[in-house]
Design an enzyme around this catalytic site. Structure first.
Site, PDB file in Angstrom:
ATOM      1  N   CYS A  20      51.823   7.987  56.522  1.00 19.89           N
ATOM      2  CA  CYS A  20      51.549   6.539  56.489  1.00 19.89           C
ATOM      3  C   CYS A  20      50.223   6.347  55.757  1.00 19.89           C
ATOM      4  O   CYS A  20      49.725   7.291  55.137  1.00 19.89           O
ATOM      5  CB  CYS A  20      51.529   5.952  57.899  1.00 19.89           C
ATOM      6  SG  CYS A  20      50.269   6.663  58.975  1.00 19.89           S
ATOM      7  N   ASN A  23      47.131   7.618  58.637  1.00 18.03           N
ATOM      8  CA  ASN A  23      47.429   8.752  59.538  1.00 18.03           C
ATOM      9  C   ASN A  23      46.733   8.602  60.896  1.00 18.03           C
ATOM     10  O   ASN A  23      46.263   9.576  61.479  1.00 18.03           O
ATOM     11  CB  ASN A  23      47.065  10.099  58.876  1.00 18.03           C
ATOM     12  CG  ASN A  23      47.585  11.335  59.620  1.00 18.03           C
ATOM     13  OD1 ASN A  23      46.935  12.378  59.630  1.00 18.03           O
ATOM     14  ND2 ASN A  23      48.723  11.236  60.264  1.00 18.03           N
ATOM     15  N   CYS A  25      48.100   5.708  63.012  1.00 18.92           N
ATOM     16  CA  CYS A  25      49.024   4.894  63.830  1.00 18.92           C
ATOM     17  C   CYS A  25      50.468   5.375  63.678  1.00 18.92           C
ATOM     18  O   CYS A  25      51.007   6.038  64.574  1.00 18.92           O
ATOM     19  CB  CYS A  25      48.925   3.418  63.451  1.00 18.92           C
ATOM     20  SG  CYS A  25      47.325   2.664  63.823  1.00 18.92           S
ATOM     21  N   ARG A  26      51.114   5.038  62.558  1.00 18.53           N
ATOM     22  CA  ARG A  26      52.559   5.264  62.443  1.00 18.53           C
ATOM     23  C   ARG A  26      52.937   6.735  62.320  1.00 18.53           C
ATOM     24  O   ARG A  26      53.819   7.213  63.054  1.00 18.53           O
ATOM     25  CB  ARG A  26      53.114   4.460  61.259  1.00 18.53           C
ATOM     26  CG  ARG A  26      53.069   2.957  61.479  1.00 18.53           C
ATOM     27  CD  ARG A  26      53.297   2.206  60.179  1.00 18.53           C
ATOM     28  NE  ARG A  26      52.181   2.380  59.254  1.00 18.53           N
ATOM     29  CZ  ARG A  26      52.133   1.924  58.011  1.00 18.53           C
ATOM     30  NH1 ARG A  26      53.174   1.268  57.530  1.00 18.53           N
ATOM     31  NH2 ARG A  26      51.069   2.104  57.251  1.00 18.53           N
ATOM     32  N   SER A  27      52.312   7.461  61.397  1.00 15.50           N
ATOM     33  CA  SER A  27      52.763   8.854  61.210  1.00 15.50           C
ATOM     34  C   SER A  27      52.404   9.761  62.393  1.00 15.50           C
ATOM     35  O   SER A  27      53.219  10.635  62.738  1.00 15.50           O
ATOM     36  CB  SER A  27      52.304   9.437  59.872  1.00 15.50           C
ATOM     37  OG  SER A  27      50.910   9.436  59.741  1.00 15.50           O
ATOM     38  N   ASP A 137      53.033  -1.955  59.257  1.00 17.90           N
ATOM     39  CA  ASP A 137      51.683  -1.485  59.585  1.00 17.90           C
ATOM     40  C   ASP A 137      51.165  -2.265  60.804  1.00 17.90           C
ATOM     41  O   ASP A 137      51.064  -3.491  60.752  1.00 17.90           O
ATOM     42  CB  ASP A 137      50.797  -1.755  58.358  1.00 17.90           C
ATOM     43  CG  ASP A 137      49.379  -1.262  58.534  1.00 17.90           C
ATOM     44  OD1 ASP A 137      48.997  -0.942  59.670  1.00 17.90           O
ATOM     45  OD2 ASP A 137      48.661  -1.221  57.525  1.00 17.90           O
TER      46      ASP A 137
HETATM   47  P1  4NP Z   1      48.647   3.692  59.702  1.00 18.03           P
HETATM   48  O1  4NP Z   1      47.798   2.363  60.004  1.00 18.03           O
HETATM   49  O2  4NP Z   1      48.840   3.748  58.199  1.00 18.03           O
HETATM   50  O3  4NP Z   1      49.927   3.479  60.436  1.00 18.03           O
HETATM   51  O4  4NP Z   1      47.810   4.845  60.235  1.00 18.03           O
HETATM   52  C1  4NP Z   1      46.615   2.037  59.336  1.00 18.03           C
HETATM   53  C2  4NP Z   1      45.456   2.722  59.609  1.00 18.03           C
HETATM   54  C3  4NP Z   1      44.292   2.359  58.956  1.00 18.03           C
HETATM   55  C4  4NP Z   1      44.294   1.339  58.035  1.00 18.03           C
HETATM   56  C5  4NP Z   1      45.466   0.670  57.746  1.00 18.03           C
HETATM   57  C6  4NP Z   1      46.633   1.025  58.395  1.00 18.03           C
HETATM   58  N1  4NP Z   1      43.092   0.963  57.380  1.00 18.03           N
HETATM   59  O5  4NP Z   1      43.108  -0.014  56.635  1.00 18.03           O
HETATM   60  O6  4NP Z   1      42.063   1.626  57.580  1.00 18.03           O
END
Ligand code: 4NP
Length: 167
Positions: A20, A23, A25-27, A137
């Site tokens: 994702c 790294n 939240c989702r992954s 997201d």
């Molecule tokens: P992820 O979520 O891609 O599911 O881990 C996010 C984590 C951080 C950010 C965006 C989405 N960020 O903008 O820092």
């Protein structure tokens, strides 16, 4: 062809990397859900499962505390530490699975060769419930966004496992 695989991946039939943006939240959730499903199916020894991010912004950090809190209520312990995807990952893993269209575009741009390109998949390819064609997201969402991520990932991971074990 790179035969210099990390030792822990040798002998594993299925090597899966969930990706994702950050790294955190989702992954990491996909990784924990898939590991639990594989363990429950008694197929632990056939799988090597990991996760990574497109960006290095959160490198070295544990999963987002909000994501961890929602996941633990369903019995998933998120233990991964954020890391960005590397060029070597495209050789180590057989399945490189992104969460949304932007992840897929970024992965395609990073793929070092045609063989690597063919390893890139969208998580919702494996969904049985086709209400979403990407994993949204949750970073700027409220609690419902984190719950939705877990609902969708549970369905997609089960679909992925079914597909691999029946192939
Ligand atoms: P992820 O979520 O891609 O599911 O881990 C996010 C984590 C951080 C950010 C965006 C989405 N960020 O903008 O820092």
């Amino acid at each position: 062809m790179n035969n210099d695989f990390p030792a822990e991946t040798k002998q594993k039939e299925y090597k899966i990397l969930f990706v994702c943006l950050g790294n955190i939240c989702r992954s990491p959730s996909a990784e924990a859900i898939m590991k639990k499903l594989v363990k429950d199916a008694g197929a632990d020894s056939s799988f090597f499962i990991d996760s990574a991010g497109i960006i290095a912004y959160h490198e070295g950090e544990p999963a987002d505390p909000r994501m961890k809190a929602h996941a633990i209520r369903r019995g998933y312990v998120l233990e991964s530490i954020s890391r960005p995807i590397t060029g070597a990952d495209f050789y180590t893993f057989d399945f490189i699975i992104g969460m949304d269209d932007r992840n897929i575009d970024d992965l395609k741009a990073k793929a070092p060769d045609l063989e690597s390109l063919a390893k890139i998949h969208q998580m919702t390819e494996y969904a049985t419930n086709k209400l979403y064609d990407y994993i949204p997201d949750p970073y700027y969402s409220g609690a419902s966004g984190f719950e939705l991520v877990l609902d969708l990932l549970e369905d997609c991971c089960q679909g992925l496992l079914n597909r691999l074990l029946s192939s």
